[in-house]
Design an enzyme around this catalytic site. Structure first.
Site, PDB file in Angstrom:
ATOM      1  N   CYS A 113       1.191   2.981   0.425  1.00 53.47           N
ATOM      2  CA  CYS A 113       1.737   1.707   0.923  1.00 53.47           C
ATOM      3  C   CYS A 113       1.304   1.394   2.349  1.00 53.47           C
ATOM      4  O   CYS A 113       1.390   0.246   2.783  1.00 53.47           O
ATOM      5  CB  CYS A 113       3.251   1.707   0.820  1.00 53.47           C
ATOM      6  SG  CYS A 113       3.823   1.898  -0.870  1.00 53.47           S
ATOM      7  N   HIS A 250       5.575  -4.081   5.496  1.00 57.40           N
ATOM      8  CA  HIS A 250       5.361  -3.676   4.107  1.00 57.40           C
ATOM      9  C   HIS A 250       6.625  -4.031   3.327  1.00 57.40           C
ATOM     10  O   HIS A 250       7.734  -3.812   3.802  1.00 57.40           O
ATOM     11  CB  HIS A 250       5.080  -2.184   4.038  1.00 57.40           C
ATOM     12  CG  HIS A 250       5.142  -1.647   2.646  1.00 57.40           C
ATOM     13  ND1 HIS A 250       4.431  -2.233   1.612  1.00 57.40           N
ATOM     14  CD2 HIS A 250       5.831  -0.614   2.100  1.00 57.40           C
ATOM     15  CE1 HIS A 250       4.691  -1.565   0.491  1.00 57.40           C
ATOM     16  NE2 HIS A 250       5.528  -0.586   0.761  1.00 57.40           N
ATOM     17  N   ASN A 280       7.331  -4.433  -4.621  1.00 62.19           N
ATOM     18  CA  ASN A 280       6.495  -3.582  -3.767  1.00 62.19           C
ATOM     19  C   ASN A 280       5.094  -3.505  -4.382  1.00 62.19           C
ATOM     20  O   ASN A 280       4.917  -2.920  -5.449  1.00 62.19           O
ATOM     21  CB  ASN A 280       7.146  -2.194  -3.687  1.00 62.19           C
ATOM     22  CG  ASN A 280       6.380  -1.242  -2.786  1.00 62.19           C
ATOM     23  OD1 ASN A 280       5.247  -1.512  -2.394  1.00 62.19           O
ATOM     24  ND2 ASN A 280       7.004  -0.119  -2.465  1.00 62.19           N
TER      25      ASN A 280
END
Ligand code: UT7
Length: 323
Positions: A113, A250, A280
């Site tokens: 990520c 993020h 996500n």
């Protein structure tokens, strides 16, 4: 002083939208649980035969269009992904071929990520030391392919997508008023490797495996690590949190994002939030959010934009940009 200036950004989301209600028909979950714990309402899922390289190519083409640049002007493609088309070659080389590029270099960066933050830092370093004059930095993922769709603790959290920015070497005075990437910070702590991982790979099981996460533990590290890395990055550039026009975090969990915004003393209208619509998307989440905020006119030339992320590894980092 050379600065890596953002000339344009672009994004692409697969057509199919999956709601929480749809997932609640497959696993023991509910729209209420997902929204309360994460802020996620929908996610996009790639079609069969639609690969990471396809999403990446579309996002990159849009970024080039917005930058007003031809693909042939690109010296380097840095693609952040943990869901490559194949173990090798790098998915970046597929994007290079799709864009009709026959020169320069193309490679992948893998920091889960945090991948886009890592990719930007790598490309920025190479631009500043003269190895490239222009770069495409892409975050692209098809996490739907590595999800265990029977595991409610992970399958509701992720989505597919891609985003990209075009960087070009510009000149600055070495002050925070310069346009471009002002500072970046990268960290990792391999001791936390087992908190978020995929239980397979070519060297161990030969197959790709599925994503496994100790969510609560990752959550605890996220809040502390992100606050620290943001402070470190602002210090490098000699800026205070008040200077931030936009926080583009993020997009893993709205509660983590709200917590980081609060620690920085930022009002929520300075924080770009897409986790509700995109879930996500790992390395793609920051460039997807950037693209949304640029497209609707929130992020404008001259604004100070702070990007931050944490992911498997654990890895974490931040980039501070004057747009
Ligand atoms: O992007 C890379 C970095 N990743 C992250 O930043 C993710 C960080 N972690 C998180 O965002 C959160 O920890 C989660 C959203 C993953 C989980 O939220 P949580 O508040 O930490 O929940 P939990 O894992 O502590 O689980 C609470 C309860 C458990 O039940 P019991 O043991 O309390 O009875 C889970 O079994 O919620 C249950 N649960 C669910 N219930 C309904 C877990 N997943 C679900 C689900 N639907 N999908």
């Amino acid at each position: 002083m050379i600065r890596s200036v953002v000339e344009g950004c672009g994004a692409y989301l697969p057509e199919r939208v999956v709601t929480n209600e749809e997932l609640a028909r497959k696993v023991d979950t509910s729209d209420e649980w997902i929204v309360q714990r994460t802020g996620i309402r929908t996610r996009h899922i790639a079609a069969e035969g639609e690969f990471t390289s396809h999403l990446a190519t579309r996002a990159a083409s849009r970024a080039l269009e917005r930058a007003g640049m031809a693909a042939s002007a690109i010296d380097m493609i840095v693609l952040a992904t943990s869901t490559p088309d194949q173990t090798f070659p790098a998915t970046a080389t597929a994007v290079q071929a799709n864009l009709g590029l026959t020169r320069g270099a193309a490679f992948d960066v893998q920091a889960v990520c945090s991948g886009f933050v890592y990719g930007l830092a790598v490309a920025d370093s190479m631009i500043r030391n003269g190895m490239a004059g222009t770069a495409l930095v892409i975050g692209a993922e098809t996490f739907s392919r590595i999800l265990d769709w029977n595991d409610r603790s992970t399958c509701v959290l992720f989505g597919d997508g891609a985003g990209a920015v075009v960087l070009r070497a510009g000149h600055g005075q070495g002050t925070p008023d310069d346009r471009g990437i002002l500072a970046s910070t990268l960290h990792s702590d391999g001791r936390q490797h087992d908190l978020l991982y995929v239980d397979g790979g070519p060297s161990t099981t030969r197959t790709a495996g599925y994503l496994r996460m100790q969510g609560r533990e990752v959550f605890k590290h996220a809040v502390t690590n992100l606050a620290a890395v943001v402070g470190e990055t602002l210090n490098k550039a000699g800026l205070k949190p008040e200077a931030i026009d936009w926080l583009v975090p993020h997009q893993a969990n709205k509660r983590i994002i709200d917590g980081t915004g609060r620690k920085l003393g930022l009002s929520s209208d300075k924080v770009v939030l897409t986790v509700d619509r995109h879930a996500n998307t790992s390395a793609a989440s920051i460039p997807l959010a950037l693209d949304a905020a640029v497209a609707d006119g929130r992020i404008r030339r001259g604004h100070v934009v702070l990007l931050e992320a944490m992911g498997g590894g654990l890895t974490w980092g931040a980039n501070l940009i004057r747009w």
